[in-house]
Design a protein around this motif. Sequence first.
Motif, PDB file in Angstrom:
ATOM      1  N   TYR A 132       0.857  -1.183   0.000  1.00  0.00           N
ATOM      2  CA  TYR A 132       0.000   0.000   0.000  1.00  0.00           C
ATOM      3  C   TYR A 132       0.898   1.239   0.000  1.00  0.00           C
ATOM      4  CZ  TYR A 132       1.018   0.768   4.960  1.00  0.00           C
ATOM      5  OH  TYR A 132       1.664   1.018   6.146  1.00  0.00           O
ATOM      6  N   VAL A 133       0.291   2.405  -0.188  1.00  0.00           N
ATOM      7  CA  VAL A 133       1.040   3.659  -0.222  1.00  0.00           C
ATOM      8  C   VAL A 133       0.325   4.685   0.648  1.00  0.00           C
ATOM      9  CG1 VAL A 133       2.164   5.371  -1.694  1.00  0.00           C
ATOM     10  CG2 VAL A 133       1.572   3.129  -2.639  1.00  0.00           C
ATOM     11  N   ARG A 134       1.084   5.365   1.500  1.00  0.00           N
ATOM     12  CA  ARG A 134       0.550   6.494   2.268  1.00  0.00           C
ATOM     13  C   ARG A 134       0.934   7.774   1.546  1.00  0.00           C
ATOM     14  NH1 ARG A 134       3.823   7.111   6.046  1.00  0.00           N
ATOM     15  NH2 ARG A 134       3.416   5.069   6.953  1.00  0.00           N
ATOM     16  N   VAL A 135      -0.039   8.651   1.314  1.00  0.00           N
ATOM     17  CA  VAL A 135       0.199   9.903   0.588  1.00  0.00           C
ATOM     18  C   VAL A 135      -0.257  11.062   1.472  1.00  0.00           C
ATOM     19  CG1 VAL A 135      -0.176  11.184  -1.547  1.00  0.00           C
ATOM     20  CG2 VAL A 135      -0.258   8.676  -1.577  1.00  0.00           C
ATOM     21  N   SER A 136       0.606  12.058   1.655  1.00  0.00           N
ATOM     22  CA  SER A 136       0.302  13.188   2.535  1.00  0.00           C
ATOM     23  C   SER A 136       0.648  14.493   1.840  1.00  0.00           C
ATOM     24  CB  SER A 136       1.111  13.096   3.841  1.00  0.00           C
ATOM     25  OG  SER A 136       0.942  11.843   4.469  1.00  0.00           O
ATOM     26  N   MET A 137      -0.205  15.484   2.020  1.00  0.00           N
ATOM     27  CA  MET A 137       0.058  16.801   1.436  1.00  0.00           C
ATOM     28  C   MET A 137       1.016  17.575   2.334  1.00  0.00           C
ATOM     29  SD  MET A 137      -2.686  19.694   0.238  1.00  0.00           S
ATOM     30  CE  MET A 137      -2.259  20.831  -1.074  1.00  0.00           C
ATOM     31  N   VAL A 138       2.124  18.049   1.760  1.00  0.00           N
ATOM     32  CA  VAL A 138       3.117  18.779   2.561  1.00  0.00           C
ATOM     33  C   VAL A 138       3.066  20.278   2.307  1.00  0.00           C
ATOM     34  CG1 VAL A 138       4.663  16.814   2.783  1.00  0.00           C
ATOM     35  CG2 VAL A 138       4.936  18.348   0.845  1.00  0.00           C
ATOM     36  N   GLU A 139       2.607  20.674   1.132  1.00  0.00           N
ATOM     37  CA  GLU A 139       2.493  22.102   0.833  1.00  0.00           C
ATOM     38  C   GLU A 139       1.333  22.320  -0.124  1.00  0.00           C
ATOM     39  OE1 GLU A 139       6.781  24.255   1.092  1.00  0.00           O
ATOM     40  OE2 GLU A 139       6.526  22.918  -0.629  1.00  0.00           O
ATOM     41  N   GLY A 140       0.526  23.356   0.146  1.00  0.00           N
ATOM     42  CA  GLY A 140      -0.567  23.695  -0.744  1.00  0.00           C
ATOM     43  C   GLY A 140      -0.110  24.637  -1.836  1.00  0.00           C
ATOM     44  N   ALA A 141      -0.879  24.670  -2.919  1.00  0.00           N
ATOM     45  CA  ALA A 141      -0.508  25.527  -4.038  1.00  0.00           C
ATOM     46  C   ALA A 141      -0.874  26.984  -3.805  1.00  0.00           C
ATOM     47  CB  ALA A 141      -1.178  25.022  -5.318  1.00  0.00           C
ATOM     48  N   GLY A 142      -1.674  27.224  -2.752  1.00  0.00           N
ATOM     49  CA  GLY A 142      -2.024  28.603  -2.435  1.00  0.00           C
ATOM     50  C   GLY A 142      -3.227  29.119  -3.188  1.00  0.00           C
ATOM     51  N   GLY A 144      -6.934  28.804  -3.032  1.00  0.00           N
ATOM     52  CA  GLY A 144      -8.200  28.398  -2.438  1.00  0.00           C
ATOM     53  C   GLY A 144      -8.028  27.384  -1.339  1.00  0.00           C
ATOM     54  N   SER A 145      -9.065  26.511  -1.182  1.00  0.00           N
ATOM     55  CA  SER A 145      -9.106  25.582  -0.059  1.00  0.00           C
ATOM     56  C   SER A 145      -7.974  24.576  -0.093  1.00  0.00           C
ATOM     57  CB  SER A 145     -10.451  24.845  -0.044  1.00  0.00           C
ATOM     58  OG  SER A 145     -10.610  24.092  -1.235  1.00  0.00           O
ATOM     59  N   ASP A 146      -7.430  24.287  -1.291  1.00  0.00           N
ATOM     60  CA  ASP A 146      -6.361  23.303  -1.369  1.00  0.00           C
ATOM     61  C   ASP A 146      -5.162  23.718  -0.547  1.00  0.00           C
ATOM     62  OD1 ASP A 146      -6.867  22.261  -4.820  1.00  0.00           O
ATOM     63  OD2 ASP A 146      -7.801  21.617  -2.961  1.00  0.00           O
ATOM     64  N   ALA A 147      -4.948  25.026  -0.388  1.00  0.00           N
ATOM     65  CA  ALA A 147      -3.812  25.505   0.380  1.00  0.00           C
ATOM     66  C   ALA A 147      -3.950  25.155   1.848  1.00  0.00           C
ATOM     67  CB  ALA A 147      -3.670  27.023   0.219  1.00  0.00           C
ATOM     68  N   ASP A 148      -5.181  24.856   2.283  1.00  0.00           N
ATOM     69  CA  ASP A 148      -5.413  24.513   3.682  1.00  0.00           C
ATOM     70  C   ASP A 148      -5.322  23.016   3.923  1.00  0.00           C
ATOM     71  OD1 ASP A 148      -5.920  27.202   4.252  1.00  0.00           O
ATOM     72  OD2 ASP A 148      -8.009  26.988   3.610  1.00  0.00           O
ATOM     73  N   GLY A 149      -4.889  22.257   2.929  1.00  0.00           N
ATOM     74  CA  GLY A 149      -4.884  20.803   3.063  1.00  0.00           C
ATOM     75  C   GLY A 149      -3.596  20.214   3.578  1.00  0.00           C
ATOM     76  N   VAL A 150      -2.634  21.035   4.018  1.00  0.00           N
ATOM     77  CA  VAL A 150      -1.357  20.505   4.505  1.00  0.00           C
ATOM     78  C   VAL A 150      -1.604  19.518   5.645  1.00  0.00           C
ATOM     79  CG1 VAL A 150       0.822  21.078   5.617  1.00  0.00           C
ATOM     80  CG2 VAL A 150      -0.049  22.520   3.785  1.00  0.00           C
ATOM     81  N   GLY A 151      -0.985  18.360   5.540  1.00  0.00           N
ATOM     82  CA  GLY A 151      -1.187  17.313   6.535  1.00  0.00           C
ATOM     83  C   GLY A 151      -2.255  16.317   6.147  1.00  0.00           C
ATOM     84  N   ALA A 152      -3.089  16.670   5.155  1.00  0.00           N
ATOM     85  CA  ALA A 152      -4.131  15.740   4.705  1.00  0.00           C
ATOM     86  C   ALA A 152      -3.488  14.464   4.195  1.00  0.00           C
ATOM     87  CB  ALA A 152      -4.978  16.386   3.611  1.00  0.00           C
ATOM     88  N   CYS A 153      -4.001  13.327   4.638  1.00  0.00           N
ATOM     89  CA  CYS A 153      -3.389  12.040   4.328  1.00  0.00           C
ATOM     90  C   CYS A 153      -4.427  11.071   3.782  1.00  0.00           C
ATOM     91  CB  CYS A 153      -2.742  11.462   5.593  1.00  0.00           C
ATOM     92  SG  CYS A 153      -1.924   9.870   5.356  1.00  0.00           S
ATOM     93  N   PHE A 154      -4.040  10.316   2.742  1.00  0.00           N
ATOM     94  CA  PHE A 154      -4.890   9.246   2.244  1.00  0.00           C
ATOM     95  C   PHE A 154      -4.015   8.058   1.870  1.00  0.00           C
ATOM     96  CE2 PHE A 154      -3.827  11.711  -1.549  1.00  0.00           C
ATOM     97  CZ  PHE A 154      -3.597  10.756  -2.527  1.00  0.00           C
ATOM     98  N   LEU A 155      -4.667   6.930   1.605  1.00  0.00           N
ATOM     99  CA  LEU A 155      -3.954   5.702   1.273  1.00  0.00           C
ATOM    100  C   LEU A 155      -4.331   5.224  -0.117  1.00  0.00           C
ATOM    101  CD1 LEU A 155      -4.406   3.600   4.567  1.00  0.00           C
ATOM    102  CD2 LEU A 155      -2.495   5.098   3.977  1.00  0.00           C
ATOM    103  N   LEU A 156      -3.372   4.585  -0.775  1.00  0.00           N
ATOM    104  CA  LEU A 156      -3.646   3.788  -1.953  1.00  0.00           C
ATOM    105  C   LEU A 156      -3.551   2.341  -1.523  1.00  0.00           C
ATOM    106  CD1 LEU A 156      -1.620   5.538  -4.815  1.00  0.00           C
ATOM    107  CD2 LEU A 156      -4.079   5.625  -4.408  1.00  0.00           C
ATOM    108  N   VAL A 157      -4.654   1.608  -1.653  1.00  0.00           N
ATOM    109  CA  VAL A 157      -4.699   0.221  -1.197  1.00  0.00           C
ATOM    110  C   VAL A 157      -5.207  -0.661  -2.329  1.00  0.00           C
ATOM    111  CG1 VAL A 157      -5.089   0.895   1.210  1.00  0.00           C
ATOM    112  CG2 VAL A 157      -7.049   0.425  -0.283  1.00  0.00           C
ATOM    113  N   SER A 158      -5.024  -1.961  -2.163  1.00  0.00           N
ATOM    114  CA  SER A 158      -5.478  -2.901  -3.186  1.00  0.00           C
ATOM    115  C   SER A 158      -7.003  -3.013  -3.147  1.00  0.00           C
ATOM    116  CB  SER A 158      -4.841  -4.271  -2.956  1.00  0.00           C
ATOM    117  OG  SER A 158      -5.193  -4.773  -1.680  1.00  0.00           O
ATOM    118  N   PRO A 159      -7.627  -3.422  -4.246  1.00  0.00           N
ATOM    119  CA  PRO A 159      -9.095  -3.514  -4.294  1.00  0.00           C
ATOM    120  C   PRO A 159      -9.695  -4.461  -3.263  1.00  0.00           C
ATOM    121  CG  PRO A 159      -8.189  -3.559  -6.510  1.00  0.00           C
ATOM    122  CD  PRO A 159      -7.029  -3.678  -5.570  1.00  0.00           C
ATOM    123  N   ASP A 160      -8.906  -5.443  -2.780  1.00  0.00           N
ATOM    124  CA  ASP A 160      -9.448  -6.392  -1.813  1.00  0.00           C
ATOM    125  C   ASP A 160      -9.177  -5.970  -0.379  1.00  0.00           C
ATOM    126  OD1 ASP A 160      -6.755  -6.747  -2.090  1.00  0.00           O
ATOM    127  OD2 ASP A 160      -6.807  -8.939  -1.988  1.00  0.00           O
TER     128      ASP A 160
END
Length: 402
Positions: A132-142, A144-160
């Motif tokens: 699996y893969v852990r993905v985290s936002m380290v810097e926003g593009a500035g 709109g709201s995406d700039a406030d997403g620093v620290g947001a984390c999601f996973l890429l996991v297998s379908p099962d």
Amino acid sequence: MWPKAIREEEIMREIRGDVSRWFEAGHAVALAQVTKTWGSSPRAAGSVMAVSDGGGIAGSVSGGCIEGSVVKTALDCLEGSRSASLERFHASTARAQEVGLSCGGNVEVLVSRLDRSLFEVERAELDADRAYVRVSMVEGAGNGSDADGVGACFLLVSPDASAASECVGLRAREASGLPAWRIVAPREVEERLSAAALASAAGKVADAPSASEAGLVRTDAGTFFYARTNPQPVLVCVGSVHISIHLTRMAKMLGYRTVVIDPRGAFATKERFPFVDELVHAWPQEAFRTLRLNESTALCALTHDPKIDVPALAAALDSPAFYIGSLGRFTTQLSRYRQLARLGYDDAAVARVFGPIGLDLKGRSPAEIALSIMAEITAVRRGGSFPSSTMLASARRAEKEL
């Protein structure tokens, strides 16, 4: 395609027990991730440290020089003064000198609150030994709201990954263009980052160089850090010989799951191998009907008995095992080569086998031979350039000398 190599230390495996206990006890937990390094930094990108609001610490992000500062930031995140922070420690700055980073290295560490539901999915993937893969936002593009997403984390996991649909507060969706993966994110992350931003980051991660186990990708939404976790490496020793005792002990220290196969039950005993994960009292032909060898497997044929070693080597050649080794000098390698050829394995296949097994460290004792084998396995796994002998080359040499 994800890389065959595995990070130097699969830290999430090491800290999951502590983090689980903290969550079960009602504590909040922050995760610190090394996202970028330069120079002689003490830990590689992908290293992590978890901190509980009760003061518990597991893992590390340096050799101890910046831990105190990172723990303080983690506690600030848990207390609510800030949800996430990207901490930068450059050796030339006064701050780095204050915290003790005097080795000349430069480190960036992302510190953010760890979502319990997301951690439960990650723990399930570790327990199932799936990639699996852990993905985290380290810097926003500035923008709109995406700039406030620093620290947001999601996973890429297998379908099962069934746990992804069982945890409250998570949303799992198919990753468009990535049929082998699903995106799993907390609902609050999807509120901070758009579905398009998550999909774009997932696609960039999938397109990252296959040799990259951790790194940064940039999208229109901002910069994301990813860390891949692969199945735990496995060392299979065919033969419960003296070398195997030392070899499996070393492998355990390096994070391998260890298996010893030997039909001779008098040798393969718990008394001789108290720390081995699995002892298999069976002939290789029988053992490999149920024991699967994958890209994270290293197999060592160590008995000197062709009735045991040759079927084991054949099973390994039929698998994607990343390392296959055969004990014995050049004449032994020639004999094994001829037997494998009679079984239908061509020169290209036999060239996958390292033999005589191990780097030439000039060691003689069982422990020294085990060290040379583990060194060779490590070199192959990490892409090292140390000279090694293959069974094919050794067989050719033996043919010329006989």
